[in-house]
Enzyme design. Structure first.
Site, PDB file in Angstrom:
ATOM      1  N   GLU A  51      28.570  41.506  39.237  1.00 18.46           N
ATOM      2  CA  GLU A  51      29.912  41.138  38.773  1.00 18.46           C
ATOM      3  C   GLU A  51      30.860  42.325  38.957  1.00 18.46           C
ATOM      4  O   GLU A  51      30.443  43.482  38.874  1.00 18.46           O
ATOM      5  CB  GLU A  51      29.804  40.730  37.291  1.00 18.46           C
ATOM      6  CG  GLU A  51      31.080  40.393  36.588  1.00 18.46           C
ATOM      7  CD  GLU A  51      31.856  39.217  37.169  1.00 18.46           C
ATOM      8  OE1 GLU A  51      32.119  39.253  38.385  1.00 18.46           O
ATOM      9  OE2 GLU A  51      32.235  38.320  36.410  1.00 18.46           O
ATOM     10  N   ASP A  52      32.130  42.027  39.186  1.00 14.71           N
ATOM     11  CA  ASP A  52      33.086  43.123  39.373  1.00 14.71           C
ATOM     12  C   ASP A  52      33.471  43.788  38.058  1.00 14.71           C
ATOM     13  O   ASP A  52      33.563  45.008  37.977  1.00 14.71           O
ATOM     14  CB  ASP A  52      34.346  42.646  40.131  1.00 14.71           C
ATOM     15  CG  ASP A  52      35.042  41.472  39.452  1.00 14.71           C
ATOM     16  OD1 ASP A  52      34.456  40.861  38.538  1.00 14.71           O
ATOM     17  OD2 ASP A  52      36.179  41.155  39.840  1.00 14.71           O
TER      18      ASP A  52
ATOM     19  N   ASP B  25      34.813  42.206  30.674  1.00 15.09           N
ATOM     20  CA  ASP B  25      35.992  42.440  29.852  1.00 15.09           C
ATOM     21  C   ASP B  25      35.670  41.924  28.432  1.00 15.09           C
ATOM     22  O   ASP B  25      35.057  42.631  27.638  1.00 15.09           O
ATOM     23  CB  ASP B  25      37.137  41.667  30.526  1.00 15.09           C
ATOM     24  CG  ASP B  25      38.497  41.919  29.928  1.00 15.09           C
ATOM     25  OD1 ASP B  25      38.711  42.998  29.369  1.00 15.09           O
ATOM     26  OD2 ASP B  25      39.368  41.028  30.007  1.00 15.09           O
TER      27      ASP B  25
ATOM     28  N   PHE C 125      45.109  47.585  33.231  1.00 11.75           N
ATOM     29  CA  PHE C 125      45.130  46.494  34.201  1.00 11.75           C
ATOM     30  C   PHE C 125      44.804  47.070  35.578  1.00 11.75           C
ATOM     31  O   PHE C 125      45.597  47.804  36.158  1.00 11.75           O
ATOM     32  CB  PHE C 125      46.498  45.812  34.214  1.00 11.75           C
ATOM     33  CG  PHE C 125      46.473  44.471  34.882  1.00 11.75           C
ATOM     34  CD1 PHE C 125      46.593  43.307  34.141  1.00 11.75           C
ATOM     35  CD2 PHE C 125      46.295  44.370  36.255  1.00 11.75           C
ATOM     36  CE1 PHE C 125      46.543  42.064  34.766  1.00 11.75           C
ATOM     37  CE2 PHE C 125      46.237  43.135  36.888  1.00 11.75           C
ATOM     38  CZ  PHE C 125      46.367  41.982  36.143  1.00 11.75           C
TER      39      PHE C 125
ATOM     40  N   ARG D  11      43.102  42.354  46.227  1.00 12.25           N
ATOM     41  CA  ARG D  11      41.633  42.420  46.269  1.00 12.25           C
ATOM     42  C   ARG D  11      41.164  43.336  47.399  1.00 12.25           C
ATOM     43  O   ARG D  11      40.087  43.890  47.372  1.00 12.25           O
ATOM     44  CB  ARG D  11      41.044  41.025  46.495  1.00 12.25           C
ATOM     45  CG  ARG D  11      41.242  40.055  45.337  1.00 12.25           C
ATOM     46  CD  ARG D  11      40.353  38.832  45.533  1.00 12.25           C
ATOM     47  NE  ARG D  11      40.751  37.689  44.739  1.00 12.25           N
ATOM     48  CZ  ARG D  11      40.349  37.449  43.488  1.00 12.25           C
ATOM     49  NH1 ARG D  11      39.546  38.298  42.889  1.00 12.25           N
ATOM     50  NH2 ARG D  11      40.738  36.372  42.840  1.00 12.25           N
TER      51      ARG D  11
HETATM   52  C1  PRP Z   1      37.358  38.073  36.041  1.00  7.99           C
HETATM   53  C2  PRP Z   1      36.159  38.900  36.445  1.00  7.99           C
HETATM   54  C3  PRP Z   1      35.067  38.338  35.579  1.00  7.99           C
HETATM   55  C4  PRP Z   1      35.783  37.908  34.330  1.00  7.99           C
HETATM   56  C5  PRP Z   1      35.565  38.941  33.263  1.00  7.99           C
HETATM   57  O1  PRP Z   1      37.339  36.906  36.786  1.00  7.99           O
HETATM   58  O2  PRP Z   1      35.869  38.772  37.790  1.00  7.99           O
HETATM   59  O3  PRP Z   1      34.427  37.235  36.168  1.00  7.99           O
HETATM   60  O4  PRP Z   1      37.178  37.813  34.653  1.00  7.99           O
HETATM   61  O5  PRP Z   1      36.190  38.567  32.109  1.00  7.99           O
HETATM   62  P1  PRP Z   1      35.484  38.322  30.713  1.00  7.99           P
HETATM   63  O6  PRP Z   1      34.458  39.395  30.477  1.00  7.99           O
HETATM   64  O7  PRP Z   1      36.670  38.436  29.768  1.00  7.99           O
HETATM   65  O8  PRP Z   1      34.901  36.949  30.690  1.00  7.99           O
HETATM   66  P2  PRP Z   1      38.593  36.023  37.076  1.00  7.99           P
HETATM   67  O9  PRP Z   1      38.593  34.863  36.125  1.00  7.99           O
HETATM   68  O10 PRP Z   1      39.836  36.872  37.088  1.00  7.99           O
HETATM   69  O11 PRP Z   1      38.275  35.429  38.509  1.00  7.99           O
HETATM   70  P3  PRP Z   1      38.125  36.147  39.939  1.00  7.99           P
HETATM   71  O12 PRP Z   1      36.800  36.874  39.936  1.00  7.99           O
HETATM   72  O13 PRP Z   1      38.145  35.005  40.879  1.00  7.99           O
HETATM   73  O14 PRP Z   1      39.292  37.092  40.115  1.00  7.99           O
END
Ligand code: PRP
Length: 184
Positions: free
Chosen positions: A96-97, A100, A149, A162
């Site tokens: 995962e990237d 949060d 951010f 990205r």
């Molecule tokens: C982001 C990120 C994680 C998630 C983390 O995804 O890539 O999947 O939010 O947040 P959390 O710990 O609060 O659940 P996003 O919904 O922005 O989608 P993306 O990866 O397509 O940008």
């Protein structure tokens, strides 16, 4: 044009990804691993990571979304694109990237556990620990970062940035507040 500042350079990212890849390679030595990337954000980190692993690995991807309207999330997650590989009895590593609030990964880990993998671990590139809404600890972490951010290296702001090779902080707080309504 939005004001951005480099927080983690591509050179530092490269070094850290190599370090994590070495640790993972040691931990899974002699085993086959299935890496599951969470779309979209994880695709850059995943691509770099697999090329630095000294392991026999396969890949799959999942896409998740949270229910809710506009910028207000209810915190409920759903799978919008499932993996295509059966994971029963396999060594699974979620990639995962960013973590949060922890809601996305907590949900996915629980869902995948129901499918009875042999092992299930999580590797995140960035960890914003102070934002947790649910307790969650990754097994491998690239960088701990403060509640800023950030974009780049797969992470977006309204689907932009990205492609940036560095992790950058968006400095224009007004832009973020108006367009995104959330701190990430
Ligand atoms: C982001 C990120 C994680 C998630 C983390 O995804 O890539 O999947 O939010 O947040 P959390 O710990 O609060 O659940 P996003 O919904 O922005 O989608 P993306 O990866 O397509 O940008």
């Amino acid at each position: 044009m939005i004001k951005k500042e480099i927080l983690i350079t591509s050179a530092a990212i490269d070094r850290r990804v190599a370090e994590i890849a070495d640790v993972i390679s040691r931990d899974y030595e002699g085993k086959e691993v299935l890496l599951i990337g969470i779309l979209k954000g994880a695709f850059v980190f995943m691509a770099d990571l697999i090329r630095k692993l000294h392991l026999s690995c396969k890949v799959d991807f999942v896409r998740l979304a949270s229910y809710g309207t506009g910028t207000v999330s209810s915190g409920k997650i759903m799978i919008t694109k499932d993996i295509e590989t059966p994971i029963k009895g396999k060594n699974v590593l979620i990639v995962e990237d960013i973590v949060d609030t922890g809601l996305t990964l907590s949900f996915l880990v629980e869902k995948l556990k129901e499918r009875d993998p042999h092992s299930l671990k999580v590797c995140v590139f960035l960890d914003k620990k102070e934002r947790r809404k649910t307790p969650f600890e990754a097994d491998y972490i690239g960088f701990d970062i403060p509640d800023r951010f950030v974009v780049g290296y797969g992470l977006d702001f309204n689907e932009m940035y990205r492609f940036l090779p560095d992790i950058c902080e968006i400095k224009d707080s007004q832009e973020i507040g108006e367009e995104n309504g959330r701190s990430m």
